[in-house]
Design a protein around this motif. Structure first.
Motif, short mmCIF file in Angstrom:
data_model
loop_
_atom_site.label_atom_id
_atom_site.label_comp_id
_atom_site.label_asym_id
_atom_site.label_seq_id
_atom_site.Cartn_x
_atom_site.Cartn_y
_atom_site.Cartn_z
N MET A 238 -41.06 81.42 59.94
CA MET A 238 -40.11 82.52 60.05
C MET A 238 -40.39 83.61 59.02
O MET A 238 -39.96 84.75 59.19
N LEU A 239 -41.11 83.26 57.96
CA LEU A 239 -41.48 84.26 56.97
C LEU A 239 -42.40 85.32 57.58
O LEU A 239 -42.49 86.44 57.07
N LYS A 240 -43.07 84.96 58.66
CA LYS A 240 -43.97 85.90 59.33
C LYS A 240 -43.23 86.73 60.38
O LYS A 240 -43.80 87.62 60.99
N MET A 241 -41.95 86.42 60.58
CA MET A 241 -41.16 87.08 61.61
C MET A 241 -40.54 88.37 61.07
O MET A 241 -39.34 88.45 60.82
N HIS A 242 -41.35 89.37 60.91
CA HIS A 242 -40.84 90.66 60.45
C HIS A 242 -40.25 91.42 61.63
O HIS A 242 -40.71 91.28 62.77
N PRO A 243 -39.21 92.21 61.38
CA PRO A 243 -38.66 93.04 62.46
C PRO A 243 -39.76 93.91 63.08
O PRO A 243 -40.67 94.37 62.39
N PHE A 244 -39.66 94.12 64.38
CA PHE A 244 -40.67 94.89 65.08
C PHE A 244 -40.54 96.38 64.73
O PHE A 244 -39.45 96.90 64.49
N SER A 245 -41.68 97.04 64.72
CA SER A 245 -41.70 98.46 64.38
C SER A 245 -41.11 99.29 65.52
O SER A 245 -40.96 98.81 66.66
N ASP A 246 -40.81 100.54 65.21
CA ASP A 246 -40.29 101.45 66.24
C ASP A 246 -41.27 101.53 67.41
O ASP A 246 -40.87 101.48 68.58
N LYS A 247 -42.54 101.64 67.08
CA LYS A 247 -43.57 101.79 68.11
C LYS A 247 -43.66 100.55 68.98
O LYS A 247 -43.80 100.65 70.21
N GLU A 248 -43.58 99.38 68.36
CA GLU A 248 -43.65 98.14 69.13
C GLU A 248 -42.46 98.01 70.07
O GLU A 248 -42.63 97.63 71.24
N LEU A 249 -41.28 98.34 69.59
CA LEU A 249 -40.09 98.25 70.45
C LEU A 249 -40.16 99.28 71.58
O LEU A 249 -39.79 98.99 72.72
N GLU A 250 -40.66 100.45 71.26
CA GLU A 250 -40.77 101.50 72.29
C GLU A 250 -41.77 101.14 73.37
O GLU A 250 -41.70 101.65 74.50
N SER A 251 -42.71 100.26 73.04
CA SER A 251 -43.73 99.86 74.04
C SER A 251 -43.15 98.94 75.11
O SER A 251 -43.76 98.75 76.16
N ILE A 252 -41.98 98.38 74.86
CA ILE A 252 -41.36 97.45 75.82
C ILE A 252 -40.60 98.25 76.88
O ILE A 252 -39.60 98.91 76.58
N GLN A 253 -41.09 98.21 78.09
CA GLN A 253 -40.46 98.95 79.18
C GLN A 253 -39.62 98.05 80.08
O GLN A 253 -38.98 98.53 81.03
N ASN A 254 -39.61 96.77 79.81
CA ASN A 254 -38.82 95.82 80.61
C ASN A 254 -37.33 96.10 80.50
O ASN A 254 -36.86 96.57 79.47
N PRO A 255 -36.57 95.76 81.54
CA PRO A 255 -35.12 95.77 81.40
C PRO A 255 -34.73 94.68 80.39
O PRO A 255 -35.16 93.54 80.53
N VAL A 256 -33.96 95.05 79.37
CA VAL A 256 -33.59 94.09 78.32
C VAL A 256 -32.08 94.11 78.11
O VAL A 256 -31.48 95.17 77.95
N LEU A 257 -31.49 92.93 78.12
CA LEU A 257 -30.08 92.77 77.78
C LEU A 257 -30.00 92.10 76.42
O LEU A 257 -30.56 91.02 76.21
#
Length: 311
Positions: A238-257
């Protein structure tokens, strides 16, 4: 200072006290007796699903993946990813609804106490993605949905950021460290103490910190979850589980709830706002009178929201 304190607390929480490696070689458990005791508890908890299911073990590049399968064979494929120190049994309040029209594949994470078995060194982030994709390929999953909780939500987000993926809709139940680091780090101290000095009293405090209605949790599942904390070797992944960057989140085009409890100690207002801002096709919902264990705290509300979204 705050960031350093966070890293120290998470390190103790997840790594705990190191023990000399015994002859029994298992990534998650210290002894075979511990593993057998936990497995018996897992089997009892899985019966809480109360629907027909099958269990399969799949050989992968990094060990054996344990998958619990349920639902109609002609239903749309749905992958379930559990939270930390949990397992596929955690879906017992939700599985009847999810498996009504979906072919469900609940996957035990390889570096957690469950029935999957890691035979290699701890996996890197890249290897985690490879491991899950091997399972998806084995079952020929395409255009499938994902429902994922806590650490499973972080993994689902990781998989969605991969350029070549076959994921359709995604439901994130209070994803851990996905949009920001732990919201109320001080309130996770009970979990830290449970890792260092496991006992039933500390376990009760931990449940109360993560759940608004711990009385709703099945005693059978509580027992399994407690043994996961008592016997299993916590890991530092979990120490490697850093919050995703703006760019990484923006790359997700899937419908997300994204569903977050209003009393969640992992995700707060800032997490919801960041998810809303950077996930292009997202819907954010705050579940009232719910903590981090919102799929149990308010199972009907959560179930209705998930099914409505997955239609």
């Amino acid at each position: 200072m705050l960031k350093n304190s966070l890293q120290i607390v998470v390190l103790f929480l997840l790594v705990g006290c190191s023990a000399t490696k015994a002859k029994f070689e298992d990534y998650s458990f210290k002894t075979k007796k511990d593993k057998d005791s936990y497995t018996q508890s897992y089997n009892k908890a899985l019966k809480l699903w109360d629907i027909p299911y099958s269990e399969e073990d799949i050989k992968t590049s990094y060990g054996t993946a344990h998958v619990v399968i349920a639902g109609p064979k002609n239903g749309k494929d749905l992958v379930l990813l559990h939270g930390m120190d949990a397992s596929s049994t955690m879906w017992y309040p939700n599985i009847k609804v999810l498996a009504k029209n979906h072919r469900v594949y609940a996957i035990d994470f390889l570096m957690e106490p469950n029935k999957s078995t890691l035979t290699a060194k701890p996996l890197s982030i890249e290897e985690i993605a490879i491991w899950y994709n091997e399972i998806f390929k084995h079952y020929k999953l395409k255009d499938f949905d994902i429902v994922a909780a806590s650490r499973g939500g972080w993994i689902a987000t990781l998989l969605a950021t991969q350029k070549s993926n076959s994921i359709d809709k995604i439901v994130l139940l209070s994803p851990a460290q996905t949009f920001k680091f732990i919201d109320k780090i001080g309130k996770t101290s009970s979990a830290l103490m449970l890792k260092l000095f496991p006992n039933e009293k500390k376990f009760g405090k931990t449940l109360s910190a993560f759940s608004t209605h711990p009385e709703k949790i099945s005693p059978i599942y509580k027992r399994q979850f407690y043994l996961a904390n008592k016997y299993a070797k916590s890991n530092s992944s979990m120490l490697k589980m850093h919050p995703f960057s703006d760019k990484e989140l923006e790359s997700i085009q899937n419908p997300v709830l994204v569903l977050i409890g209003d009393h969640d100690i992992i995700n707060g207002k800032e997490s919801a706002e960041r998810a809303q801002k950077y996930l292009a096709n997202s819907k954010i919902k705050i579940i009232k009178d719910a903590g981090h264990f919102l799929s149990i705290d308010q199972s009907k509300i959560v179930n209705d929201a998930m099914i409505d979204f997955l239609k």
